[in-house]
Design an enzyme around this catalytic site. Structure first.
Site, mmCIF file in Angstrom:
data_model
loop_
_atom_site.group_PDB
_atom_site.id
_atom_site.type_symbol
_atom_site.label_atom_id
_atom_site.label_comp_id
_atom_site.label_asym_id
_atom_site.label_seq_id
_atom_site.Cartn_x
_atom_site.Cartn_y
_atom_site.Cartn_z
ATOM 1 N N CYS A 25 -36.249 20.570 -21.513
ATOM 2 C CA CYS A 25 -35.627 19.237 -21.597
ATOM 3 C C CYS A 25 -35.095 18.884 -20.210
ATOM 4 C CB CYS A 25 -34.568 19.182 -22.695
ATOM 5 S SG CYS A 25 -33.158 20.290 -22.469
ATOM 6 N N ASN A 44 -31.066 21.176 -20.069
ATOM 7 C CA ASN A 44 -31.102 22.523 -20.656
ATOM 8 C C ASN A 44 -29.762 22.934 -21.271
ATOM 9 O OD1 ASN A 44 -31.673 25.966 -19.598
ATOM 10 N ND2 ASN A 44 -32.462 24.959 -21.401
#
Ligand code: 4NP
Length: 154
Positions: free
Chosen positions: A7, A10
């Site tokens: 992502c 994180n």
């Protein structure tokens, strides 16, 4: 077999995804390993967001996590790399090693039986947004593991 969930920060989505994956493979006794990282460097070393921890715990999943940033080596090391959204996917694809490892890079919700789309960034959202993210990840990861299992049985 190693699976990386990616992502931005994180701390919210990908640590939740890796924890769900590791929980499920452990339950099923499968020799797979999940890890997570972020494309950004804002939260390196930080634990998961408290809302990720709350929602995971509520759903019986344990999260042990310290945030780290995606590296070029990750593209060689992991067998599957799941981006939570298209922006993360774009940033993964910009790394030099992405050329030779393009086939590994997927969008997480390609596996969502309820439909395609992104796993939305819940950072500025509510606990309900985190629960929605959990459910998307839970469905997608279940289907992914089922496909891995049926491939390894065929
Ligand atoms: P994640 O959420 O990418 O799911 O970990 C975010 C966490 C932090 C930030 C953005 C997204 N941030 O901008 O600090």
């Amino acid at each position: 077999m190693k699976v990386l969930f990616v992502c931005l920060g994180n701390i919210c989505r990908s640590p939740m995804a890796a924890a769900i994956f590791n929980h499920k493979v452990q339950q099923r006794g499968l020799p797979y390993q999940g890890d997570s990282c972020g494309t950004g460097d804002y939260h390196i070393g930080a634990p998961a967001d408290h809302r990720t921890l709350t929602v995971a715990r509520k759903n019986g999943v344990q999260v042990n996590h310290a945030a780290r940033q995606l590296s070029n080596d990750d593209l060689e090391e992991f067998d599957y790399i799941f981006a939570m959204d298209k922006s993360n996917q774009f940033n993964i694809q910009r790394l030099p090693a992405a050329q030779e490892n393009k086939h590994k890079i997927r969008l997480m919700r390609e596996y969502d039986p309820k439909g395609l789309g992104e796993v939305p960034d819940p950072y500025h959202g509510t606990l309900t947004d985190f629960q929605d993210v959990f459910e998307m990840l839970d469905r997608s990861i279940d289907r992914f593991i089922n496909e891995l299992q049926s491939k390894s049985n065929s």
